[in-house]
Design an enzyme around this catalytic site. Structure first.
Site, short mmCIF file in Angstrom:
data_model
loop_
_atom_site.label_atom_id
_atom_site.label_comp_id
_atom_site.label_asym_id
_atom_site.label_seq_id
_atom_site.Cartn_x
_atom_site.Cartn_y
_atom_site.Cartn_z
N HIS A 14 0.86 -1.19 0.00
CA HIS A 14 0.00 0.00 0.00
C HIS A 14 0.90 1.25 0.00
O HIS A 14 0.90 2.05 0.95
CB HIS A 14 -0.89 -0.02 1.23
CG HIS A 14 -2.10 0.86 1.16
ND1 HIS A 14 -2.06 2.14 0.66
CD2 HIS A 14 -3.39 0.65 1.55
CE1 HIS A 14 -3.27 2.67 0.75
NE2 HIS A 14 -4.10 1.79 1.29
N GLU A 25 -0.47 1.09 -5.54
CA GLU A 25 -0.28 -0.11 -4.73
C GLU A 25 -0.12 -1.32 -5.64
O GLU A 25 -1.02 -1.64 -6.42
CB GLU A 25 -1.48 -0.28 -3.80
CG GLU A 25 -1.78 0.98 -3.01
CD GLU A 25 -3.15 0.94 -2.36
OE1 GLU A 25 -3.55 -0.14 -1.88
OE2 GLU A 25 -3.82 1.99 -2.32
#
Length: 306
Positions: free
Chosen positions: A181, A282
């Site tokens: 992330h 991500e």
């Protein structure tokens, strides 16, 4: 200059390789800060020689919310349960986003809030290499009943490189998702561009509709939350000041996210204007590209940022 420092923020403990809150790394190529929680890289600054001034400049390749980091440190000092840190590169595992069947379970799984073990630290002419591991324990088994071992190798040199192995240590197969992330800095989100996703299918999570990325570049003028699939794994983030290159292996999904103005106000761990300063790209395997790992088998992935 080359150094590695272990730091703790609770005065009761002495920091060492087996008991620390964050590691500070500096070598001839970079400076980096890594938290033991989540084995999460909080910052990475690449050193660059300025030919005009003969000085050493630095280029920050990651963004981290100062408010979220301060909340994390305050929790450490007061022995409260720490929250996830918004910034750097959190690891989402074994699911991405909300749990598919139980909304009470933690978003993005448990890997980003667990304390990982630092099993080795090596220094070479290329920089520092650190190896972290996380295995199933009483906390993980309460929400996900599978024996596993995550191995994360972080290389801090001219580039930031991460290599993740997900091992199934049980007797039956399991399905899982994972995502790096990653939060990347931009001078102003309105001026940011992302290359590398043209022609790729994506789910717009704000409308729940599926589209195809028609334009060469992704631009931002509102809240953005998209899951791209069947991606090539090579991206370029750029604005008028800098560019960041991301290359991956075996990551078949990519998520592009920026909360824009109104959602930022609801987050609680970022400043009101922080939406202008970052974009999340991500690298992942989620949804239709979730992983199926047989008993005794493993899957490996890598990401390089420069």
């Amino acid at each position: 200059m080359s150094a590695i420092r272990f730091k703790t923020f609770n005065s009761t403990f002495t920091a060492n390789q087996h008991n620390f809150d964050v590691i500070e790394i500096e070598n001839g190529f970079c400076r980096a800060v890594i938290a033991r929680q989540g084995a999460q890289i909080l910052s990475f600054e690449r050193k660059m020689n300025n030919a005009e001034t003969d000085a050493v400049d630095s280029k920050s390749l990651l963004w981290c919310s100062e408010l979220s980091l301060q909340q994390f440190l305050d929790d450490l000092k007061s022995d409260r349960k720490t929250k996830a840190i918004r910034g750097g590169i959190p690891l989402c595992f074994p699911w991405f986003g909300g749990h598919p069947t139980d909304a009470k379970l933690p978003a993005h799984g448990f890997a980003r809030t667990q304390l990982w073990n630092l099993t080795s630290v090596d220094e070479s002419a290329q920089g520092h290499q650190l190896l972290f591991t996380l295995e199933n324990n009483s906390v993980t088994e309460a929400v996900w009943q599978h024996p596993f071992c995550l191995t994360l190798r972080i290389s801090c040199g001219k580039q930031l490189r991460m290599a993740l192995a997900i091992e199934n240590k049980g007797d039956t197969a399991f399905d899982c998702e994972f995502a790096w992330h990653s939060y990347f800095p931009v001078n102003a989100i309105e001026n940011a561009r992302i290359d590398g996703l043209q022609g790729k299918k994506f789910l717009d999570q704000l409308t729940n509709q599926t589209y195809v990325q028609e334009h060469v570049q992704i631009i931002f003028d509102q809240e953005t939350d998209r899951i791209y699939q069947d991606v090539d794994g090579h991206y370029l983030i750029q604005d008028e000041r800098q560019q960041i290159k991301i290359d991956t292996n075996h990551c078949q999904s990519a998520i592009v996210w920026n909360p824009w103005i109104e959602k930022t106000k609801r987050l609680g761990d970022v400043d009101a204007q922080a939406w202008r300063d970052f974009v999340c790209l991500e690298c992942a395997n989620v949804r239709e590209h979730r992983l199926h790992i047989e008993a005794g088998a493993s899957a490996e992935f890598s990401m390089t940022i420069a």
